[in-house]
Design an enzyme around this catalytic site. Structure first.
Site, PDB file in Angstrom:
ATOM      1  N   SER A 186       0.938  -1.301  -0.151  1.00  0.00           N
ATOM      2  CA  SER A 186       0.141   0.034   0.040  1.00  0.00           C
ATOM      3  C   SER A 186       0.873   1.205   0.123  1.00  0.00           C
ATOM      4  O   SER A 186       2.022   1.221   0.366  1.00  0.00           O
ATOM      5  CB  SER A 186      -0.847  -0.127   1.327  1.00  0.00           C
ATOM      6  OG  SER A 186      -0.260  -0.242   2.498  1.00  0.00           O
ATOM      7  N   ASP A 187       0.199   2.220  -0.604  1.00  0.00           N
ATOM      8  CA  ASP A 187       1.096   3.676  -0.468  1.00  0.00           C
ATOM      9  C   ASP A 187      -0.149   4.578  -0.407  1.00  0.00           C
ATOM     10  O   ASP A 187      -1.174   4.490  -0.956  1.00  0.00           O
ATOM     11  CB  ASP A 187       2.021   3.821  -1.722  1.00  0.00           C
ATOM     12  CG  ASP A 187       3.057   4.802  -1.509  1.00  0.00           C
ATOM     13  OD1 ASP A 187       3.694   4.704  -0.879  1.00  0.00           O
ATOM     14  OD2 ASP A 187       2.612   5.618  -2.312  1.00  0.00           O
TER      15      ASP A 187
END
Length: 199
Positions: A73-74
């Site tokens: 995730s980012d």
């Protein structure tokens, strides 16, 4: 007839906030920290940056754990099309909050679920529009001294005292703002065969 065992689930993140969110799903998982270059590419859109980095993080973990299902995730924050990262210091956090006060910014929370066994990935970008209150300089400094949110994009921890800085949050996934969109993630996990309510 025997059922196929589920692969190990790994959260590819150093973020304690994402780990706390994933714990809500009551799944057994491990944590591994990806080591990648998170610099945006020239001309890359915020959405593309977030999606690319979420995939790259998952791929980096898959190299070490090819038998696992990996969550990458980012999050990228934009204001008027300009990307804003984690402040890292009090002065930069103050500058971010001054720029954002009374205005609406967009958080791109990208998510990748990568099956290390097949190389197949599922990707999503969940957007959250956040409107900040028109804060005074004194309020900004007081908040920063109390919570020290120097490790989060936007310099405000919405899961803590930072919620008092916000006047409006618009999103299809309420946990996206903290960094891990659980509605999107549970959809991906279900697609991968993870049972949430097995008898």
């Amino acid at each position: 007839m025997t059922s196929t065992p589920l692969p190990r689930l790994i959260l590819g993140s150093s973020s304690p906030y994402r780990r706390e969110l994933l714990e809500r799903l009551r799944l057994t998982f491990e944590v591994a920290v990806p080591d990648i270059n998170e610099t945006p590419l020239a001309g890359e859109s915020p959405e593309a940056t977030a999606l690319r980095l979420s995939l790259n993080k998952a791929q980096a973990i898959a190299q070490r754990h090819p038998d696992a299902l990996i969550i990458g995730s980012d999050q990228v924050l934009t204001l008027d099309g300009r990307q804003m990262g984690k402040p890292g210091s009090h002065d930069k956090a103050r500058e971010q909050l001054r720029l954002m006060r009374g205005r609406t910014a967009t958080f791109h929370s990208a998510l990748c679920l990568l099956d290390g066994r097949t190389g197949q990935s599922q990707l999503a970008d969940v957007q959250t529009r956040v409107t900040m209150r028109d804060l005074t300089d004194a309020e900004i400094d007081a908040y920063l001294r109390l919570e020290k949110p120097y490790d989060v994009a936007g310099s405000a921890k919405s899961e803590g005292l930072g919620i008092a800085l916000l006047s409006r949050v618009e999103s299809d996934d309420p946990t996206a703002l903290v960094g891990l969109p659980l509605i999107a993630l549970t959809s991906m996990l279900r697609q991968s065969g993870y049972p949430f309510f097995a008898a």
